[in-house]
Design an enzyme around this catalytic site. Sequence first.
Site, short mmCIF file in Angstrom:
data_model
loop_
_atom_site.label_atom_id
_atom_site.label_comp_id
_atom_site.label_asym_id
_atom_site.label_seq_id
_atom_site.Cartn_x
_atom_site.Cartn_y
_atom_site.Cartn_z
N THR A 140 -6.10 -0.61 -4.68
CA THR A 140 -4.19 -0.93 -4.66
C THR A 140 -3.91 -1.76 -3.81
OG1 THR A 140 -4.31 2.10 -4.84
CG2 THR A 140 -3.65 0.88 -6.81
N LYS A 166 -11.75 3.43 -3.87
CA LYS A 166 -10.59 2.99 -3.67
C LYS A 166 -9.65 4.00 -3.10
CE LYS A 166 -7.55 3.27 -5.56
NZ LYS A 166 -5.82 3.85 -4.85
N THR A 177 -8.27 12.98 -2.48
CA THR A 177 -6.94 11.44 -2.37
C THR A 177 -7.21 10.06 -2.77
OG1 THR A 177 -5.40 12.84 -1.33
CG2 THR A 177 -4.84 11.62 -2.62
N GLU A 260 -3.09 3.01 4.55
CA GLU A 260 -1.83 1.88 4.94
C GLU A 260 -1.45 1.71 6.18
OE1 GLU A 260 -0.78 2.88 -0.11
OE2 GLU A 260 -0.13 3.89 1.77
N ASN A 383 5.26 0.80 1.68
CA ASN A 383 5.67 1.92 0.92
C ASN A 383 6.78 1.73 0.67
OD1 ASN A 383 2.69 4.79 0.13
ND2 ASN A 383 2.69 3.83 2.02
N THR A 388 8.76 -3.61 -5.21
CA THR A 388 9.25 -4.44 -5.01
C THR A 388 8.30 -5.60 -5.20
OG1 THR A 388 10.08 -3.44 -3.28
CG2 THR A 388 11.04 -2.90 -5.09
#
Length: 388
Positions: A140, A166, A177, A260, A383, A388
Amino acid sequence: MKEFRFAGVHTGIKKEGLKDMGIILCDRPANAAALFTKNRVKAAPVLLGEKVIQKGLCQAVLVNSGNANCFTGDQGLEDAEKSASLVSESFAVPRERVMVSSTGVIGAPLPMDKFRTGIPLLKQSLSPQGLEDFSRAILTTDTFPKIIENQVEIDGKRVHMIGIAKGSGMIRPDMATMLAYVCTNADIDSMDLKKRLILANEKSFSRITVDGDTSTNDTLLCLASGQSGVVIDSGNGKIFQEMLDKTCLELAKMVVRDGEGATKLARIVVKGAGTAEDAFRAAEAIAHSNLVKTAIYGQDPNWGRITAAAGRSGARVDPDLMDLYFEDVALVVKGKWQGREAEAKASEIMKKEEITMTLDLNLGQESDGFLFCDFSEGYVKINADYRT
Protein backbone atom coordinates in the site's frame (compact mmCIF):
# COMPACT_ATOMS: atom_id res chain seq x y z
CA MET A 1 10.68 -24.74 -3.23
CA LYS A 2 8.97 -25.41 -6.51
CA GLU A 3 5.82 -26.59 -4.74
CA PHE A 4 5.06 -22.91 -3.98
CA ARG A 5 4.08 -20.70 -6.88
CA PHE A 6 3.31 -16.99 -6.83
CA ALA A 7 1.74 -14.31 -8.99
CA GLY A 8 0.91 -10.61 -8.80
CA VAL A 9 -1.09 -8.57 -11.30
CA HIS A 10 -2.81 -5.23 -11.84
CA THR A 11 -6.61 -5.51 -11.85
CA GLY A 12 -7.66 -1.86 -11.54
CA ILE A 13 -8.29 -1.75 -7.78
CA LYS A 14 -5.31 0.63 -7.60
CA LYS A 15 -4.61 3.29 -10.19
CA GLU A 16 -1.63 3.93 -12.45
CA GLY A 17 -1.10 0.31 -13.39
CA LEU A 18 0.19 -0.74 -9.98
CA LYS A 19 -0.10 -4.41 -9.06
CA ASP A 20 -2.95 -4.91 -6.61
CA MET A 21 -3.77 -8.63 -6.46
CA GLY A 22 -1.53 -11.57 -5.67
CA ILE A 23 -1.70 -15.25 -4.88
CA ILE A 24 0.38 -17.94 -3.20
CA LEU A 25 -0.41 -21.48 -4.34
CA CYS A 26 1.02 -24.70 -2.95
CA ASP A 27 0.73 -27.80 -5.10
CA ARG A 28 -0.45 -29.79 -2.05
CA PRO A 29 -2.36 -29.04 1.16
CA ALA A 30 0.10 -27.38 3.53
CA ASN A 31 -0.03 -27.51 7.29
CA ALA A 32 -0.78 -23.96 8.36
CA ALA A 33 -0.93 -21.62 11.34
CA ALA A 34 -1.90 -17.98 11.59
CA LEU A 35 -2.15 -15.04 13.95
CA PHE A 36 -4.54 -12.13 13.44
CA THR A 37 -5.15 -8.59 14.63
CA LYS A 38 -6.28 -7.92 18.19
CA ASN A 39 -8.30 -4.93 16.97
CA ARG A 40 -11.98 -5.50 17.76
CA VAL A 41 -12.85 -3.94 14.42
CA LYS A 42 -11.81 -6.89 12.27
CA ALA A 43 -11.89 -6.89 8.51
CA ALA A 44 -14.02 -9.47 6.72
CA PRO A 45 -11.00 -11.50 5.46
CA VAL A 46 -9.74 -11.77 9.05
CA LEU A 47 -13.10 -13.07 10.26
CA LEU A 48 -13.11 -15.59 7.43
CA GLY A 49 -9.46 -16.53 7.99
CA GLU A 50 -10.04 -17.26 11.67
CA LYS A 51 -12.54 -19.93 10.62
CA VAL A 52 -10.50 -21.43 7.77
CA ILE A 53 -7.30 -21.80 9.79
CA GLN A 54 -9.01 -23.88 12.49
CA LYS A 55 -8.54 -26.98 10.35
CA GLY A 56 -4.81 -26.32 10.12
CA LEU A 57 -4.61 -26.68 6.33
CA CYS A 58 -4.16 -24.13 3.56
CA GLN A 59 -3.28 -24.43 -0.10
CA ALA A 60 -3.99 -21.00 -1.59
CA VAL A 61 -3.73 -17.43 -0.30
CA LEU A 62 -5.37 -14.58 -2.22
CA VAL A 63 -4.34 -11.03 -1.30
CA ASN A 64 -5.59 -7.73 -2.65
CA SER A 65 -4.31 -4.24 -1.90
CA GLY A 66 -6.08 -0.89 -2.26
CA ASN A 67 -9.21 -2.01 -0.41
CA ALA A 68 -9.30 -3.41 3.15
CA ASN A 69 -12.82 -4.88 2.95
CA CYS A 70 -13.32 -3.69 6.52
CA PHE A 71 -16.42 -2.12 8.09
CA THR A 72 -18.36 -3.45 5.11
CA GLY A 73 -20.93 -5.51 7.05
CA ASP A 74 -22.58 -8.63 5.71
CA GLN A 75 -21.71 -7.64 2.16
CA GLY A 76 -18.02 -7.63 3.04
CA LEU A 77 -18.24 -11.16 4.42
CA GLU A 78 -20.12 -12.33 1.34
CA ASP A 79 -17.49 -10.74 -0.90
CA ALA A 80 -14.64 -12.37 1.03
CA GLU A 81 -16.39 -15.73 0.72
CA LYS A 82 -17.01 -15.16 -2.98
CA SER A 83 -13.40 -14.22 -3.69
CA ALA A 84 -12.28 -17.44 -1.95
CA SER A 85 -14.78 -19.41 -4.02
CA LEU A 86 -13.46 -17.86 -7.23
CA VAL A 87 -9.95 -19.03 -6.29
CA SER A 88 -11.28 -22.48 -5.46
CA GLU A 89 -12.98 -22.78 -8.83
CA SER A 90 -10.10 -21.35 -10.87
CA PHE A 91 -7.26 -23.26 -9.21
CA ALA A 92 -9.12 -26.47 -8.31
CA VAL A 93 -8.41 -26.05 -4.62
CA PRO A 94 -10.99 -27.04 -1.98
CA ARG A 95 -12.78 -23.94 -0.72
CA GLU A 96 -11.94 -24.72 2.90
CA ARG A 97 -8.21 -24.49 2.07
CA VAL A 98 -8.32 -20.95 0.65
CA MET A 99 -7.28 -17.96 2.77
CA VAL A 100 -7.91 -14.36 1.71
CA SER A 101 -6.35 -11.10 2.87
CA SER A 102 -7.08 -7.49 2.04
CA THR A 103 -5.29 -4.22 2.76
CA GLY A 104 -6.07 -0.64 1.91
CA VAL A 105 -8.86 1.86 2.51
CA ILE A 106 -11.42 0.99 5.20
CA GLY A 107 -15.15 1.26 4.54
CA ALA A 108 -15.35 0.74 0.78
CA PRO A 109 -16.98 -2.40 -0.70
CA LEU A 110 -14.77 -4.76 -2.65
CA PRO A 111 -14.97 -4.20 -6.42
CA MET A 112 -15.90 -7.81 -7.17
CA ASP A 113 -15.71 -7.27 -10.91
CA LYS A 114 -11.95 -6.81 -10.47
CA PHE A 115 -11.75 -10.19 -8.74
CA ARG A 116 -13.68 -11.93 -11.51
CA THR A 117 -11.25 -10.62 -14.13
CA GLY A 118 -8.14 -10.59 -11.94
CA ILE A 119 -8.11 -14.16 -10.66
CA PRO A 120 -7.83 -15.66 -14.19
CA LEU A 121 -4.91 -13.27 -14.78
CA LEU A 122 -3.24 -14.64 -11.67
CA LYS A 123 -3.64 -18.17 -13.01
CA GLN A 124 -1.91 -17.18 -16.25
CA SER A 125 0.99 -15.57 -14.38
CA LEU A 126 1.53 -18.25 -11.73
CA SER A 127 5.17 -19.30 -11.39
CA PRO A 128 7.81 -20.33 -8.81
CA GLN A 129 9.58 -17.16 -9.98
CA GLY A 130 6.56 -14.93 -9.31
CA LEU A 131 7.61 -13.99 -5.79
CA GLU A 132 8.64 -10.43 -6.68
CA ASP A 133 5.34 -9.76 -8.46
CA PHE A 134 3.38 -11.11 -5.48
CA SER A 135 5.35 -9.00 -3.03
CA ARG A 136 4.62 -5.84 -5.02
CA ALA A 137 0.94 -6.65 -5.41
CA ILE A 138 0.32 -6.57 -1.65
CA LEU A 139 1.90 -3.15 -0.98
CA THR A 140 0.00 0.00 0.00
CA THR A 141 2.07 2.95 1.23
CA ASP A 142 5.21 0.79 1.33
CA THR A 143 8.17 2.08 -0.66
CA PHE A 144 9.77 -1.31 -1.29
CA PRO A 145 8.81 -5.02 -1.27
CA LYS A 146 9.87 -7.06 1.76
CA ILE A 147 11.25 -10.53 1.03
CA ILE A 148 13.63 -12.75 2.99
CA GLU A 149 14.90 -16.24 2.16
CA ASN A 150 16.64 -18.53 4.64
CA GLN A 151 17.79 -22.15 4.66
CA VAL A 152 19.36 -24.51 7.16
CA GLU A 153 20.52 -28.11 7.19
CA ILE A 154 18.45 -30.42 9.38
CA ASP A 155 19.09 -34.16 9.55
CA GLY A 156 21.33 -33.91 6.49
CA LYS A 157 18.68 -32.21 4.32
CA ARG A 158 18.10 -28.58 3.31
CA VAL A 159 15.07 -26.87 4.81
CA HIS A 160 14.05 -23.66 3.05
CA MET A 161 11.93 -20.74 4.20
CA ILE A 162 10.62 -17.69 2.35
CA GLY A 163 9.03 -14.71 4.07
CA ILE A 164 7.05 -11.91 2.43
CA ALA A 165 5.51 -8.93 4.22
CA LYS A 166 3.86 -5.59 3.67
CA GLY A 167 3.61 -2.83 6.22
CA SER A 168 4.51 0.82 6.55
CA GLY A 169 1.79 2.52 8.60
CA MET A 170 -0.72 1.44 11.24
CA ILE A 171 2.09 -0.47 12.91
CA ARG A 172 1.70 -1.37 16.59
CA PRO A 173 2.55 -4.64 18.37
CA ASP A 174 -0.97 -5.94 18.98
CA MET A 175 -0.10 -9.21 17.24
CA ALA A 176 1.59 -7.73 14.21
CA THR A 177 0.33 -4.78 12.28
CA MET A 178 0.91 -5.88 8.72
CA LEU A 179 0.40 -8.76 6.35
CA ALA A 180 3.12 -11.42 6.41
CA TYR A 181 3.37 -14.83 4.79
CA VAL A 182 6.00 -17.47 5.51
CA CYS A 183 6.42 -20.55 3.33
CA THR A 184 8.63 -23.50 4.23
CA ASN A 185 9.21 -27.02 2.92
CA ALA A 186 9.56 -28.43 6.45
CA ASP A 187 7.15 -31.10 7.65
CA ILE A 188 5.61 -29.79 10.87
CA ASP A 189 2.29 -30.37 12.57
CA SER A 190 -0.03 -27.34 12.43
CA MET A 191 -0.41 -27.22 16.23
CA ASP A 192 3.35 -27.23 16.75
CA LEU A 193 3.70 -24.65 13.97
CA LYS A 194 1.22 -22.38 15.76
CA LYS A 195 3.21 -22.55 19.00
CA ARG A 196 6.43 -21.76 17.17
CA LEU A 197 4.81 -18.92 15.22
CA ILE A 198 3.63 -17.34 18.47
CA LEU A 199 7.17 -17.47 19.84
CA ALA A 200 8.64 -15.96 16.67
CA ASN A 201 6.01 -13.24 16.62
CA GLU A 202 6.72 -12.24 20.21
CA LYS A 203 10.37 -11.62 19.32
CA SER A 204 9.65 -9.73 16.11
CA PHE A 205 6.33 -8.30 14.97
CA SER A 206 5.15 -7.82 18.55
CA ARG A 207 8.21 -5.71 19.28
CA ILE A 208 7.83 -3.07 16.58
CA THR A 209 5.94 0.18 16.19
CA VAL A 210 5.73 2.94 13.59
CA ASP A 211 2.80 5.08 14.71
CA GLY A 212 1.06 3.25 17.56
CA ASP A 213 -2.04 2.40 15.50
CA THR A 214 -3.38 -1.14 15.26
CA SER A 215 -4.69 -2.22 11.88
CA THR A 216 -7.95 -4.05 11.29
CA ASN A 217 -6.45 -6.53 8.82
CA ASP A 218 -3.30 -7.93 10.46
CA THR A 219 -2.43 -11.44 9.36
CA LEU A 220 0.68 -13.54 9.93
CA LEU A 221 0.35 -16.86 8.11
CA CYS A 222 2.83 -19.73 7.85
CA LEU A 223 2.52 -22.62 5.38
CA ALA A 224 4.57 -25.81 5.68
CA SER A 225 4.50 -28.08 2.62
CA GLY A 226 6.51 -31.00 4.02
CA GLN A 227 8.29 -31.35 0.66
CA SER A 228 11.76 -31.55 2.25
CA GLY A 229 10.86 -34.73 4.11
CA VAL A 230 12.35 -33.26 7.30
CA VAL A 231 9.94 -33.83 10.17
CA ILE A 232 10.27 -31.15 12.83
CA ASP A 233 10.26 -32.65 16.31
CA SER A 234 11.70 -32.03 19.76
CA GLY A 235 15.13 -33.10 18.56
CA ASN A 236 15.54 -30.62 15.72
CA GLY A 237 12.87 -28.08 16.67
CA LYS A 238 15.40 -25.56 17.99
CA ILE A 239 17.05 -25.22 14.58
CA PHE A 240 13.71 -24.69 12.88
CA GLN A 241 12.65 -22.18 15.55
CA GLU A 242 15.82 -20.17 15.04
CA MET A 243 15.17 -19.97 11.30
CA LEU A 244 11.56 -18.92 11.84
CA ASP A 245 12.65 -16.33 14.42
CA LYS A 246 15.24 -14.95 12.02
CA THR A 247 12.78 -14.77 9.12
CA CYS A 248 10.15 -12.92 11.14
CA LEU A 249 12.67 -10.56 12.71
CA GLU A 250 14.18 -9.59 9.36
CA LEU A 251 10.73 -8.89 7.95
CA ALA A 252 9.83 -6.86 11.05
CA LYS A 253 12.96 -4.74 10.62
CA MET A 254 12.03 -4.06 7.00
CA VAL A 255 8.55 -2.94 8.05
CA VAL A 256 9.95 -0.44 10.57
CA ARG A 257 12.68 0.75 8.22
CA ASP A 258 9.93 1.45 5.67
CA GLY A 259 7.73 3.28 8.20
CA GLU A 260 5.72 6.06 6.60
CA GLY A 261 7.98 9.10 6.35
CA ALA A 262 10.73 7.35 8.33
CA THR A 263 14.38 8.32 7.96
CA LYS A 264 15.88 6.27 10.81
CA LEU A 265 15.57 2.81 12.35
CA ALA A 266 15.81 2.98 16.14
CA ARG A 267 16.06 0.33 18.84
CA ILE A 268 15.32 0.90 22.50
CA VAL A 269 16.59 -1.70 24.95
CA VAL A 270 15.39 -1.55 28.54
CA LYS A 271 17.39 -3.67 30.95
CA GLY A 272 17.77 -3.95 34.69
CA ALA A 273 13.99 -4.04 35.21
CA GLY A 274 12.50 -5.70 38.28
CA THR A 275 10.01 -7.73 36.21
CA ALA A 276 9.57 -8.76 32.57
CA GLU A 277 6.36 -6.75 32.45
CA ASP A 278 8.16 -3.62 33.65
CA ALA A 279 10.81 -4.04 30.95
CA PHE A 280 8.11 -4.41 28.30
CA ARG A 281 6.07 -1.45 29.56
CA ALA A 282 9.01 0.92 29.67
CA ALA A 283 10.33 -0.08 26.25
CA GLU A 284 6.87 0.13 24.68
CA ALA A 285 6.19 3.58 26.13
CA ILE A 286 9.48 4.95 24.83
CA ALA A 287 9.02 3.44 21.37
CA HIS A 288 5.47 4.83 21.10
CA SER A 289 6.35 8.33 22.28
CA ASN A 290 5.86 10.93 19.54
CA LEU A 291 8.21 13.25 21.45
CA VAL A 292 10.97 10.64 21.39
CA LYS A 293 10.30 9.89 17.73
CA THR A 294 10.42 13.55 16.67
CA ALA A 295 13.61 14.09 18.68
CA ILE A 296 15.22 11.22 16.77
CA TYR A 297 14.14 12.81 13.49
CA GLY A 298 15.68 16.09 14.64
CA GLN A 299 18.87 14.28 15.76
CA ASP A 300 18.35 15.64 19.26
CA PRO A 301 19.51 13.29 22.07
CA ASN A 302 16.71 14.51 24.31
CA TRP A 303 17.24 12.19 27.25
CA GLY A 304 14.48 13.87 29.23
CA ARG A 305 11.85 12.61 26.78
CA ILE A 306 13.13 9.04 27.03
CA THR A 307 13.26 8.94 30.83
CA ALA A 308 9.88 10.69 31.08
CA ALA A 309 8.29 8.08 28.81
CA ALA A 310 9.66 5.30 31.02
CA GLY A 311 8.35 7.13 34.07
CA ARG A 312 4.77 7.25 32.78
CA SER A 313 4.79 3.69 31.48
CA GLY A 314 3.52 2.09 34.68
CA ALA A 315 6.81 0.29 35.19
CA ARG A 316 8.63 0.62 38.50
CA VAL A 317 11.48 3.08 37.99
CA ASP A 318 13.78 5.16 40.18
CA PRO A 319 15.10 8.25 38.38
CA ASP A 320 18.17 8.34 40.65
CA LEU A 321 19.23 4.87 39.46
CA MET A 322 18.73 5.23 35.69
CA ASP A 323 21.58 4.94 33.18
CA LEU A 324 20.97 5.93 29.55
CA TYR A 325 23.28 5.13 26.65
CA PHE A 326 23.24 6.14 22.99
CA GLU A 327 25.22 3.25 21.51
CA ASP A 328 28.30 3.27 23.82
CA VAL A 329 27.97 6.89 24.93
CA ALA A 330 26.71 7.34 28.50
CA LEU A 331 24.38 10.34 28.52
CA VAL A 332 22.85 9.71 31.96
CA VAL A 333 24.51 7.80 34.82
CA LYS A 334 22.63 7.15 38.06
CA GLY A 335 20.13 9.82 37.14
CA LYS A 336 22.71 12.52 36.34
CA TRP A 337 23.27 14.14 32.95
CA GLN A 338 26.86 13.63 31.83
CA GLY A 339 27.30 17.07 30.28
CA ARG A 340 27.59 18.76 26.92
CA GLU A 341 30.53 16.72 25.67
CA ALA A 342 28.57 13.49 26.12
CA GLU A 343 25.54 15.08 24.48
CA ALA A 344 27.64 16.20 21.51
CA LYS A 345 28.87 12.62 21.04
CA ALA A 346 25.29 11.33 21.24
CA SER A 347 24.26 13.90 18.62
CA GLU A 348 26.84 12.49 16.24
CA ILE A 349 25.50 9.00 16.79
CA MET A 350 22.00 10.22 15.94
CA LYS A 351 23.14 11.14 12.43
CA LYS A 352 23.36 7.42 11.64
CA GLU A 353 20.49 5.67 9.86
CA GLU A 354 20.31 3.05 12.61
CA ILE A 355 20.75 3.79 16.30
CA THR A 356 20.41 1.85 19.55
CA MET A 357 19.53 3.39 22.90
CA THR A 358 19.81 1.46 26.16
CA LEU A 359 18.03 2.42 29.36
CA ASP A 360 19.27 0.55 32.43
CA LEU A 361 16.80 0.82 35.31
CA ASN A 362 19.24 -0.90 37.69
CA LEU A 363 16.37 -2.53 39.59
CA GLY A 364 16.64 -6.17 38.54
CA GLN A 365 17.62 -8.63 35.81
CA GLU A 366 14.81 -8.42 33.24
CA SER A 367 15.15 -6.83 29.81
CA ASP A 368 13.10 -6.18 26.66
CA GLY A 369 13.31 -4.06 23.56
CA PHE A 370 11.45 -2.50 20.64
CA LEU A 371 12.25 -1.51 17.09
CA PHE A 372 10.73 1.79 15.98
CA CYS A 373 11.35 4.68 13.62
CA ASP A 374 11.44 8.44 13.73
CA PHE A 375 8.45 10.71 13.07
CA SER A 376 8.78 13.22 10.21
CA GLU A 377 6.61 15.59 8.21
CA GLY A 378 6.38 12.81 5.65
CA TYR A 379 4.15 10.71 7.93
CA VAL A 380 1.63 13.55 8.24
CA LYS A 381 1.59 14.18 4.49
CA ILE A 382 1.17 10.52 3.54
CA ASN A 383 -1.77 10.04 5.87
CA ALA A 384 -3.38 13.39 5.16
CA ASP A 385 -3.46 12.49 1.48
CA TYR A 386 -4.18 8.76 1.87
CA ARG A 387 -7.75 8.77 0.52
CA THR A 388 -7.36 11.72 -1.82
